[in-house]
Design a protein around this motif. Sequence first.
Motif, PDB file in Angstrom:
ATOM      1  N   GLY A 277       0.839  -1.207   0.000  1.00  0.00           N
ATOM      2  CA  GLY A 277       0.000   0.000   0.000  1.00  0.00           C
ATOM      3  C   GLY A 277       0.869   1.251   0.000  1.00  0.00           C
ATOM      4  O   GLY A 277       0.607   2.213  -0.726  1.00  0.00           O
ATOM      5  N   HIS A 278       1.925   1.214   0.800  1.00  0.00           N
ATOM      6  CA  HIS A 278       2.856   2.350   0.872  1.00  0.00           C
ATOM      7  C   HIS A 278       3.504   2.597  -0.500  1.00  0.00           C
ATOM      8  O   HIS A 278       3.534   3.737  -0.988  1.00  0.00           O
ATOM      9  N   GLU A 279       4.017   1.533  -1.117  1.00  0.00           N
ATOM     10  CA  GLU A 279       4.694   1.697  -2.413  1.00  0.00           C
ATOM     11  C   GLU A 279       3.728   2.209  -3.476  1.00  0.00           C
ATOM     12  O   GLU A 279       4.092   3.040  -4.310  1.00  0.00           O
ATOM     13  N   MET A 280       2.499   1.698  -3.441  1.00  0.00           N
ATOM     14  CA  MET A 280       1.506   2.179  -4.403  1.00  0.00           C
ATOM     15  C   MET A 280       1.213   3.658  -4.167  1.00  0.00           C
ATOM     16  O   MET A 280       0.926   4.407  -5.101  1.00  0.00           O
ATOM     17  N   GLY A 281       1.289   4.075  -2.894  1.00  0.00           N
ATOM     18  CA  GLY A 281       1.100   5.489  -2.559  1.00  0.00           C
ATOM     19  C   GLY A 281       2.094   6.365  -3.318  1.00  0.00           C
ATOM     20  O   GLY A 281       1.716   7.395  -3.881  1.00  0.00           O
ATOM     21  N   HIS A 282       3.361   5.933  -3.375  1.00  0.00           N
ATOM     22  CA  HIS A 282       4.363   6.711  -4.122  1.00  0.00           C
ATOM     23  C   HIS A 282       3.914   6.882  -5.567  1.00  0.00           C
ATOM     24  O   HIS A 282       4.066   7.938  -6.160  1.00  0.00           O
ATOM     25  N   TYR A 283       3.375   5.793  -6.124  1.00  0.00           N
ATOM     26  CA  TYR A 283       2.991   5.812  -7.537  1.00  0.00           C
ATOM     27  C   TYR A 283       1.770   6.715  -7.752  1.00  0.00           C
ATOM     28  O   TYR A 283       1.780   7.613  -8.588  1.00  0.00           O
TER      29      TYR A 283
ATOM     30  N   GLN B 214       7.442  12.934   1.645  1.00  0.00           N
ATOM     31  CA  GLN B 214       6.813  12.036   0.667  1.00  0.00           C
ATOM     32  C   GLN B 214       6.603  10.649   1.275  1.00  0.00           C
ATOM     33  O   GLN B 214       5.575  10.017   1.051  1.00  0.00           O
ATOM     34  N   GLU B 215       7.587  10.183   2.035  1.00  0.00           N
ATOM     35  CA  GLU B 215       7.457   8.860   2.648  1.00  0.00           C
ATOM     36  C   GLU B 215       6.271   8.841   3.617  1.00  0.00           C
ATOM     37  O   GLU B 215       5.539   7.856   3.694  1.00  0.00           O
ATOM     38  N   TYR B 216       6.097   9.941   4.349  1.00  0.00           N
ATOM     39  CA  TYR B 216       4.987  10.014   5.297  1.00  0.00           C
ATOM     40  C   TYR B 216       3.646  10.010   4.548  1.00  0.00           C
ATOM     41  O   TYR B 216       2.702   9.325   4.952  1.00  0.00           O
TER      42      TYR B 216
ATOM     43  N   ASP C 282      15.700  10.438   6.421  1.00  0.00           N
ATOM     44  CA  ASP C 282      15.095  10.564   5.092  1.00  0.00           C
ATOM     45  C   ASP C 282      13.835   9.699   4.978  1.00  0.00           C
ATOM     46  O   ASP C 282      13.194   9.649   3.933  1.00  0.00           O
ATOM     47  N   HIS C 283      13.492   8.992   6.061  1.00  0.00           N
ATOM     48  CA  HIS C 283      12.216   8.286   6.166  1.00  0.00           C
ATOM     49  C   HIS C 283      11.670   8.596   7.560  1.00  0.00           C
ATOM     50  O   HIS C 283      12.460   8.906   8.455  1.00  0.00           O
ATOM     51  N   PRO C 284      10.353   8.503   7.776  1.00  0.00           N
ATOM     52  CA  PRO C 284       9.859   8.703   9.142  1.00  0.00           C
ATOM     53  C   PRO C 284      10.449   7.631  10.066  1.00  0.00           C
ATOM     54  O   PRO C 284      10.739   6.520   9.619  1.00  0.00           O
TER      55      PRO C 284
HETATM   56 ZN   LIG Z   1       8.652   4.768   0.437  1.00  0.00          ZN
END
Ligand SMILES: [Zn+2]
Length: 425
Positions: free
Chosen positions: A271-277, A351-353, A394-396
């Motif tokens: 779900g997270h990776e799809m969020g980036h897309y 963006q990661e958040y 660089d990530h939460p």
């Molecule tokens: Zn990510």
Amino acid sequence: MLLCFCFLLGAQPALQVPEAAQPGPGFNPETATRAYLDTFKPSEKTRSDSYFEGGYWLILWDFLFASILSLLLLETHVSARMREWAERWTGNKPLAIWLYWAQYLLLTFVLGAPLSVYEGFFRERQYGLMNQTFAAWLVDQLKSLGLGLVLGGLLVMALFGIVRRLHRSWHIWAAGVAIVFLMIGALIGPVFIAPMFNKYTLLADPGIRDPILRIARQNGIPATNVYQVDASRQSNRISANVSGFLGTERITLNDNLLRRASPQAIMAVMGHEMGHYVLNHVYKMIAFMTILYAAFFALLRWGLDWSLTRWGARWRIRDVGDPAVLPLALLILGVLFFIATPIQNTLTRTQEYEADIFGINTSRQPDGFAEAALLLGEYRKLDPGKWEEIILFDHPSGHTRIFSAMRWKAENQCLSSAVDPCGER
Ligand SMILES: [Zn+2]
């Protein structure tokens, strides 16, 4: 959603929810977050903190090493001699630029070897994160060096071509070319370059593949296949990504995620990776980098002119179009990128958040998401200070990620598959 996972549970670790994070009337996101964080043993936490905090110092040492090396190459005239040698063989042609680049890259590869061997191999092994033998690791480094010779060489030749032809506006066009290379790397790299280091195979298990493709379709992602990559070749780190464009779109899970995470955690990560897309993060990042590069190349031009007026003759550099200027250019860019580290970290982390929030809401697996955050906590400090996270992450952090999941769980318990007081949805 539970139905989709039932037949998977035998093969994979089952989701473990701590007592204080169980759903119920007294559910409190703070207490639940603490309960998850406390599942980490103190010794595991100390190791993860020390690994991650050591990384802060490595940012500084890498920067200082690269800066001192650049100054030495200029002061000792090694840079000027490499240019002379390249031109003796080829004349003052574009090929001389590549020959200079090849010498520069090989020399810095050899001189930087002690630091990169420590950083990339021994330190990783010391913290139990390395699955490769030294020989296999070295082969990967040599492949990267080969890519640097070819792709880096093309970039450097293109940049010097622009500098030599467009005396007054080179910094604008050079920033444009750098962005084009960045786009090529970001968009086709995962499809064409990554297979040089790892084996990608189609994920055949419909029990994992079908729920992922279902969520992909729900979110308008035109992927028809799910791939698996043997990341365990290098380390035990879990990861996944959605990559490619213009027909090369693909979803990839690494084998560590498949082996080590519960089905709920896999869906949360996907779900997270799809969020980036879906949130067009690649394109937004390119827009940001365009602004950053435009500013940096303008400052680079000013810095080069200023330095060459003072020390150009001493370093035996003819002008800004002379390949021998490269260490100076990389020194100036290195200082700029070093200063911009907190800005770049904050942009990526934001963006990661966003992808986290999208992933929790799309997968509806807050506990799976917490489990994934804990797995990532093996090499990322789980509970940093506020400013430490803002400047250096660089990530939460695990704390931030688990709290977002637990807050979602508190506010949407009837949607979570862990409890369904709302009945059939
Ligand atoms: Zn990510």
